[in-house]
Scaffold this motif. Structure first.
Motif, PDB file in Angstrom:
ATOM      1  N   ALA A 176      -3.149   2.180  -9.383  1.00 54.89           N
ATOM      2  CA  ALA A 176      -3.663   1.037 -10.243  1.00 54.89           C
ATOM      3  C   ALA A 176      -4.946   0.378  -9.553  1.00 54.89           C
ATOM      4  N   LEU A 177      -5.120   0.264  -8.328  1.00 52.58           N
ATOM      5  CA  LEU A 177      -6.301  -0.165  -7.729  1.00 52.58           C
ATOM      6  C   LEU A 177      -7.482   0.815  -8.047  1.00 52.58           C
ATOM      7  N   SER A 210      -2.449  -3.887 -11.381  1.00 57.84           N
ATOM      8  CA  SER A 210      -2.498  -4.121  -9.473  1.00 57.84           C
ATOM      9  C   SER A 210      -2.007  -5.524  -9.440  1.00 57.84           C
ATOM     10  N   TRP A 241       0.754  -1.207  -0.040  1.00 52.51           N
ATOM     11  CA  TRP A 241      -0.088  -0.043   0.048  1.00 52.51           C
ATOM     12  C   TRP A 241       0.862   1.432   0.016  1.00 52.51           C
ATOM     13  N   TYR A 282       0.802   1.533  -6.900  1.00 49.52           N
ATOM     14  CA  TYR A 282      -0.267   0.386  -6.700  1.00 49.52           C
ATOM     15  C   TYR A 282      -1.671   1.003  -6.154  1.00 49.52           C
ATOM     16  N   ARG A 283      -1.624   1.939  -5.386  1.00 47.84           N
ATOM     17  CA  ARG A 283      -2.900   2.576  -4.993  1.00 47.84           C
ATOM     18  C   ARG A 283      -3.605   3.090  -6.156  1.00 47.84           C
ATOM     19  N   ILE A 294       0.291   6.182 -14.337  1.00 49.73           N
ATOM     20  CA  ILE A 294       0.786   4.899 -13.976  1.00 49.73           C
ATOM     21  C   ILE A 294       1.853   4.343 -14.884  1.00 49.73           C
ATOM     22  N   ASN A 315      -8.809   0.485 -11.419  1.00 50.37           N
ATOM     23  CA  ASN A 315      -9.607  -0.473 -11.554  1.00 50.37           C
ATOM     24  C   ASN A 315     -10.967  -0.401 -10.989  1.00 50.37           C
ATOM     25  N   TYR A 341       5.684  -7.553  -6.313  1.00 45.10           N
ATOM     26  CA  TYR A 341       6.311  -6.945  -5.079  1.00 45.10           C
ATOM     27  C   TYR A 341       6.699  -8.015  -3.864  1.00 45.10           C
ATOM     28  N   SER A 354       2.856  -5.471 -15.433  1.00 45.37           N
ATOM     29  CA  SER A 354       1.963  -4.742 -15.137  1.00 45.37           C
ATOM     30  C   SER A 354       1.989  -3.240 -16.087  1.00 45.37           C
ATOM     31  N   LEU A 394       1.471  -6.213  -9.994  1.00 53.46           N
ATOM     32  CA  LEU A 394       2.408  -5.420  -8.767  1.00 53.46           C
ATOM     33  C   LEU A 394       2.415  -6.073  -7.680  1.00 53.46           C
ATOM     34  N   THR A 395       1.357  -6.605  -7.225  1.00 51.88           N
ATOM     35  CA  THR A 395       1.385  -7.411  -5.853  1.00 51.88           C
ATOM     36  C   THR A 395       1.820  -8.461  -6.017  1.00 51.88           C
TER      37      THR A 395
END
Length: 155
Positions: A28-29, A63, A20, A25-26, A118, A32, A70, A85, A66-67
């Motif tokens: 990308a989320l 995202s 987070w 990431y934030r 992004i 979505n 990560y 990504s 990315l997760t």
């Protein structure tokens, strides 16, 4: 809805995770989540059904990769997931462009600007992970027209 309002609604199961901390990431989320309404609108038009599906998949993939990346060690393995990504972010922008006849100009401009923002962030992350061994030509992305403080247009 504004980005700040959206941030307050994300559950702690997501916000407590170390990923987070990554702004990309934030974003990308967020892309979505706001894209959901766009996908629903597109899917109601017979000619746009497959576009809606592709857009939905590409937005979610930004995202998701990315997760997964990560969670890998730094370096080439992590860079590979960031590259995936990045490809999904570019694909999302492409699908939004192709949706310009079915969604409002305001929505298309906002979503393409967010995707470009992004993309710029991801490209820079890849370069860092690969220690300047990026495989694509360096490009400066113009993200000055994008603002997270404005009202988010909905379809």
């Amino acid at each position: 809805m504004k980005y700040a309002e959206w941030l307050e609604k994300v559950p702690s199961e997501i916000t407590a995770d170390p990923i987070w901390k990554l702004e990309v990431y934030r974003l990308a989320l967020f892309a979505n989540d706001i894209g959901w309404e766009d996908v629903l609108k597109l899917s109601k038009e017979k000619l746009m059904f497959s576009t809606a599906d592709q857009l939905h998949r590409s937005l979610g993939s930004i995202s998701a990769n990315l997760t997964e990346g990560y969670s890998r060690s730094k370096g080439l393995d992590r860079a590979r997931f960031i590259e995936i990504s990045l490809g999904s972010a570019r694909e999302s922008r492409d699908w939004y462009y192709k949706s310009r006849h079915a969604l409002s100009a305001e929505v298309i401009k906002h979503r393409m600007s967010l995707a470009t923002h992004i993309i710029g962030m991801l490209a820079s992350m890849i370069q860092h992970q690969r220690k300047n061994a990026i495989r694509e030509e360096q490009t400066k992305y113009n993200t000055s027209s994008f603002s997270l403080n404005s009202e988010i247009p909905m379809p």
